[in-house]
Structures are given as structure tokens and as C-alpha cells.
Design an enzyme around this catalytic site. Structure first.
Site, PDB file in Angstrom:
ATOM      1  N   GLY A  10      25.967  11.677  56.503  1.00 24.95           N
ATOM      2  CA  GLY A  10      26.868  11.887  57.653  1.00 24.95           C
ATOM      3  C   GLY A  10      28.936  12.433  56.406  1.00 24.95           C
ATOM      4  N   ASP A  33      18.554  13.539  56.504  1.00 27.29           N
ATOM      5  CA  ASP A  33      18.800  11.336  57.466  1.00 27.29           C
ATOM      6  C   ASP A  33      17.874  11.900  58.448  1.00 27.29           C
ATOM      7  OD1 ASP A  33      22.010  11.432  57.536  1.00 27.29           O
ATOM      8  OD2 ASP A  33      20.196  11.042  59.584  1.00 27.29           O
ATOM      9  N   ARG A  82      32.607   0.379  56.503  1.00 30.10           N
ATOM     10  CA  ARG A  82      32.589  -0.149  57.519  1.00 30.10           C
ATOM     11  C   ARG A  82      33.266   0.326  58.440  1.00 30.10           C
ATOM     12  NH1 ARG A  82      36.829  -2.856  53.221  1.00 30.10           N
ATOM     13  NH2 ARG A  82      36.241  -0.648  52.452  1.00 30.10           N
ATOM     14  N   ARG A  88      32.672  -5.684  52.696  1.00 29.00           N
ATOM     15  CA  ARG A  88      31.504  -4.931  52.197  1.00 29.00           C
ATOM     16  C   ARG A  88      30.490  -5.936  52.816  1.00 29.00           C
ATOM     17  NH1 ARG A  88      35.802  -2.501  49.315  1.00 29.00           N
ATOM     18  NH2 ARG A  88      35.567  -0.606  48.873  1.00 29.00           N
ATOM     19  N   VAL A 118      26.091   5.312  46.179  1.00 31.57           N
ATOM     20  CA  VAL A 118      27.353   5.800  46.856  1.00 31.57           C
ATOM     21  C   VAL A 118      26.933   3.970  47.838  1.00 31.57           C
ATOM     22  CG1 VAL A 118      27.669   8.075  45.992  1.00 31.57           C
ATOM     23  CG2 VAL A 118      27.063   7.183  48.442  1.00 31.57           C
ATOM     24  N   ASN A 120      28.214   0.882  50.439  1.00 28.21           N
ATOM     25  CA  ASN A 120      28.484   0.368  49.752  1.00 28.21           C
ATOM     26  C   ASN A 120      27.558  -1.041  50.827  1.00 28.21           C
ATOM     27  OD1 ASN A 120      30.568  -0.054  48.548  1.00 28.21           O
ATOM     28  ND2 ASN A 120      31.169   1.212  50.561  1.00 28.21           N
ATOM     29  N   ARG A 151      42.413   6.846  43.477  1.00 31.08           N
ATOM     30  CA  ARG A 151      43.353   6.192  43.984  1.00 31.08           C
ATOM     31  C   ARG A 151      44.516   5.789  43.296  1.00 31.08           C
ATOM     32  NH1 ARG A 151      38.384   3.894  47.999  1.00 31.08           N
ATOM     33  NH2 ARG A 151      38.231   5.493  49.313  1.00 31.08           N
ATOM     34  N   HIS A 175      34.471  -2.798  42.891  1.00 32.71           N
ATOM     35  CA  HIS A 175      34.380  -1.870  43.768  1.00 32.71           C
ATOM     36  C   HIS A 175      35.203  -2.666  44.417  1.00 32.71           C
ATOM     37  CE1 HIS A 175      35.069   1.746  46.045  1.00 32.71           C
ATOM     38  NE2 HIS A 175      34.814   1.652  47.028  1.00 32.71           N
TER      39      HIS A 175
HETATM   40  N1  APR Z   1      18.238   7.653  55.856  1.00 34.14           N
HETATM   41  C1  APR Z   1      18.470   8.828  55.365  1.00 34.14           C
HETATM   42  N2  APR Z   1      19.674   8.695  56.520  1.00 34.14           N
HETATM   43  C2  APR Z   1      20.294   7.284  57.068  1.00 34.14           C
HETATM   44  C3  APR Z   1      19.585   5.991  57.245  1.00 34.14           C
HETATM   45  C4  APR Z   1      17.920   6.325  56.451  1.00 34.14           C
HETATM   46  N3  APR Z   1      17.418   5.379  56.499  1.00 34.14           N
HETATM   47  N4  APR Z   1      20.169   5.256  57.824  1.00 34.14           N
HETATM   48  C5  APR Z   1      21.118   5.698  58.708  1.00 34.14           C
HETATM   49  N5  APR Z   1      21.041   7.238  57.861  1.00 34.14           N
HETATM   50  C6  APR Z   1      22.267   8.569  57.874  1.00 34.14           C
HETATM   51  C7  APR Z   1      22.936   7.732  58.989  1.00 34.14           C
HETATM   52  O1  APR Z   1      21.891   8.771  59.479  1.00 34.14           O
HETATM   53  C8  APR Z   1      24.718   9.423  59.111  1.00 34.14           C
HETATM   54  O2  APR Z   1      23.913  10.471  58.893  1.00 34.14           O
HETATM   55  O3  APR Z   1      23.517   7.775  57.090  1.00 34.14           O
HETATM   56  C9  APR Z   1      24.607   8.658  57.743  1.00 34.14           C
HETATM   57  C10 APR Z   1      25.803   7.911  57.242  1.00 34.14           C
HETATM   58  O4  APR Z   1      27.121   8.929  57.792  1.00 34.14           O
HETATM   59  P1  APR Z   1      28.251   8.481  58.243  1.00 34.14           P
HETATM   60  O5  APR Z   1      27.819   7.073  59.298  1.00 34.14           O
HETATM   61  O6  APR Z   1      28.980   9.136  58.197  1.00 34.14           O
HETATM   62  O7  APR Z   1      28.612   7.592  57.118  1.00 34.14           O
HETATM   63  P2  APR Z   1      29.820   7.671  55.890  1.00 34.14           P
HETATM   64  O8  APR Z   1      30.704   7.725  55.835  1.00 34.14           O
HETATM   65  O9  APR Z   1      28.596   8.729  55.086  1.00 34.14           O
HETATM   66  O10 APR Z   1      29.293   7.128  54.995  1.00 34.14           O
HETATM   67  C11 APR Z   1      27.601   6.399  54.312  1.00 34.14           C
HETATM   68  O11 APR Z   1      28.804   5.202  51.974  1.00 34.14           O
HETATM   69  O12 APR Z   1      31.023   4.492  51.280  1.00 34.14           O
HETATM   70  C12 APR Z   1      29.882   4.574  51.673  1.00 34.14           C
HETATM   71  O13 APR Z   1      30.499   2.502  52.858  1.00 34.14           O
HETATM   72  C13 APR Z   1      30.227   3.808  53.235  1.00 34.14           C
HETATM   73  O14 APR Z   1      27.270   2.698  53.485  1.00 34.14           O
HETATM   74  C14 APR Z   1      28.815   3.480  53.715  1.00 34.14           C
HETATM   75  C15 APR Z   1      28.105   4.831  52.859  1.00 34.14           C
END
Ligand code: APR
Length: 311
Positions: A10, A33, A82, A88, A118, A120, A151, A175
Site C-alpha cells: 500500500g 501483498d 485508520r 487506533r 509499523v 497500527n 513531526r 505513539h
Molecule cells: N498480507 C499482505 N498484505 C496485506 C494483508 C496481508 N494479510 N492484508 C492487507 N494487506 C495489504 C493491503 O492489500 C494493502 O495493499 O496492506 C496494504 C495496506 O496498504 P494501505 O491500505 O495503503 O495502508 P497504508 O497507508 O500503507 O498503511 C498500512 O501502516 O500506518 C499504518 O495505520 C496504518 O496499519 C496501517 C499500515
């Protein structure tokens, strides 16, 4: 041959991969992913930037954990970010299930890795990752302090109208709500922070830092921050790979430092090939140590919530 895996392609994960690759500090970064095609497409795109930017690290996009085998460091970003209005804590149940399944796969293929969490809510997810992995606790750590400190430094730099690279800002604890600002270690140039900006302004900036993630979420509406978070996570990876004794605030396992024991907490640690090489017991004021102990109690309470989950 050094290899880093980032789980989750992501915003946070892919930006972390991009930063590590562009620094050219490892041979390979694997990005994985559950969404088919996503890591592969991003990896191909990133690799094509190599001739332009002049680096050699290859990025491998995959949905198969076998490709992550033998990683030195694994960063776990998989999970839901989030949404506006979501705390959280709301994330706990869903992300705990994801982190548990990810760690089980990582352990199978990279039994000697250092795991950086990382996802949350950070304290619980780091604790869960350590429990599920069975790794020594120095090889599992979380990212929070680097981001909060960055920050805080940005806000101080703006408020003081002072070069951001000449500002020293440190936050410890947890955090968000239980973040512990450490004014005694903060400086604007050579001037102590409280002297430079005064108590009221510093309190205002501390509050803004505490809510730093939410401020960005409110603007973005979907998704959460990732540029500064990925900079923080990538710098931890760099410290571990380079193994040169870099010190930074991270979420590390406490074993009696400041009389705090048996909890993951934001403290200054020396990072290296073994993950956390040492937690540095830097000198703090009595108030700051009290804040750290309060944060430890709060984190222990939050971690207890994990036991109520049916994982
Ligand atoms: N295995 C691998 N990837 C996964 C799984 C899994 N079981 N479940 C979800 N994902 C992937 C999703 O497909 C997505 O591509 O995790 C990615 C999360 O990406 P975003 O939705 O863009 O979230 P992001 O902003 O990257 O944040 C990820 O970091 O800061 C923290 O709170 C935030 O917990 C969150 C994490």
C-alpha cells in the site's frame, strides 16, 4: 547479499520500498501483498527508475512468501489504515489477524530476520509480532518514535523559523496519546527548546504532534500519512543493514531500563544487525521519567486487550 522484505504494498509499504531502493544500500527489496499484481506492477515501475536515478537495488514484487526467503530485515506494513474518526483501537481486531498471519509466514522463510512493525495500533502489533514469531525480543521492534520526533522537529522549525536540520526533537513513550515529549533533549540550534519557544508554545506543538497522524487523516479523508512514516521506517532499516551503531527512538522491549520491564516502549536504542543492540538509558528529568512510566502502564493495559481477541 543483503535482502529486505516489505509486507504490504500500500502507500506506506511501497513508499518504504522506494526509499530503501533509491538509497542503494541492499541488493534486493522484496515487496509482497495479498492483492495480485499490485506488488509486481509497482516493482516493475520502480525498477525502471534505476537508470534515471542511478541505483542498482532490484525490487521484486510477489504474492508468494517463498520469494521473501532469507531476508535480513522484514518491515510489516500490512493492515488497514485508520479512516477519519477511527481510533487506533478500532483497528486492533482486524490488524491483529493480519499481523499474526504475516508473521507466521515470515518466520517460516526468514528465521533470522529482524522484524520492524509499523502496522497500527503499533504497541499491540509489535507485541503480537514478537509473541507469534518466538524471536528474541531484540529482533522485533516497532516504528513510532522516529516519526513523532520528526513531526515535532518540523513543527518546532516552523514555529521558531529555524533551519529544520538544526532542530533536535525527541519524543519517547508510545505513539499518539501516550507520546512523551522530552523537552530536556530538544534544542533549537544550541538553545534549549523551552527557552527558545516558551512553555505555552511548546505545549501547543506537543499537542499537535500527538495528533499529527489524525491531522493528516482529516485532510486526506481516505488513507493515512506515509511520506514521513516511510522515511522513519526506511531509516531504521538502513541503521540495521549498515550496522554502524546508529541511535534513534524506536519501540523496543524494556528490560529494567528506567525501572520499566516487560513492555514495548518508545525509547532511544542503538540499532544494528541484531535489531536492538541496546536500549540507551539517556538522562531524563524526573517528570520525563514519570511520563515514560505512565506510558508503560498505558501500553501494558492496551496490550492486555490482545488477550480478549479470538486470534
Ligand atoms: N498480507 C499482505 N498484505 C496485506 C494483508 C496481508 N494479510 N492484508 C492487507 N494487506 C495489504 C493491503 O492489500 C494493502 O495493499 O496492506 C496494504 C495496506 O496498504 P494501505 O491500505 O495503503 O495502508 P497504508 O497507508 O500503507 O498503511 C498500512 O501502516 O500506518 C499504518 O495505520 C496504518 O496499519 C496501517 C499500515
Amino acid at each position: 547479499m543483503s535482502k529486505v522484505t516489505v509486507v504490504g504494498a500500500g502507500k506506506y509499504g511501497s513508499t518504504t520500498v522506494q526509499r530503501i531502493a533509491e538509497w542503494d544500500i541492499v541488493d534486493e527489496v522484496v515487496m509482497t501483498d495479498i492483492v495480485e499484481g499490485l506488488p509486481q506492477g509497482l516493482a516493475l515501475d520502480m525498477n525502471q527508475s534505476r537508470p534515471v536515478l542511478g541505483y542498482r537495488t532490484i525490487v521484486t514484487g510477489t504474492n508468494d512468501y517463498a520469494d521473501t526467503a532469507g531476508s535480513d530485515v522484514v518491515v510489516i506494513t500490512a493492515g488497514l489504515p485508520r479512516k477519519p474518526g477511527m481510533s487506533r483501537m478500532d483497528l486492533l481486531g482486524v490488524n491483529a489477524g493480519i499481523v499474526k498471519s504475516v508473521v507466521q509466514e515470515i518466520v517460516k522463510f526468514s528465521p533470522d530476520a529482524v522484524i520492524i512493525v509499523v502496522t497500527n495500533p503499533l504497541d499491540q502489533m509489535t507485541t503480537l509480532a514478537a509473541d507469534v514469531s518466538g524471536f528474541p525480543r531484540n529482533r522485533v521492534l516497532g516504528q513510532a518514535g522516529m516519526l513523532d520526533s520528526a513531526r515535532f522537529a518540523h513543527f518546532i522549525s516552523e514555529a521558531a523559523d529555524h533551519d529544520v536540520l538544526d532542530v533536535t526533537a525527541v519524543t519517547l513513550g508510545s505513539h499518539g496519546e501516550t507520546m512523551v515529549p522530552v523537552p530536556s533533549l530538544c534544542k533549537v540550534g544550541d538553545t534549549p527548546l523551552l527557552e527558545a519557544l516558551g512553555n505555552d508554545k511548546v505545549a501547543e506543538l506537543v499537542d499537535r504532534t500527538r495528533k499529527g497522524g489524525a491531522e493528516i487523516v482529516a485532510y486526506l479523508k481516505t488513507g493515512s500519512a506515509y511520506y514521513a512514516p516511510s522515511a522513519a521506517a526506511a531509516s531504521m532499516v538502513k541503521a540495521i543493514i549498515e550496522n554502524a551503531g546508529a541511535e534513534m527512538p524506536v519501540c523496543a522491549w524494556m528490560e529494567g531500563q528506567y525501572d520499566i520491564d516487560g513492555v514495548y516502549l518508545g525509547v532511544i536504542a542503538r540499532l544494528g544487525a541484531n535489531g536492538v543492540e541496546a536500549v540507551e538509558e539517556v538522562e531524563l528529568t524526573d517528570d520525563e521519567v514519570a511520563g515514560l512510566r505512565e506510558a508503560a502502564v498505558a501500553v501494558k493495559e492496551k496490550v492486555a486487550d490482545l488477550e480478549d481477541l479470538d486470534l
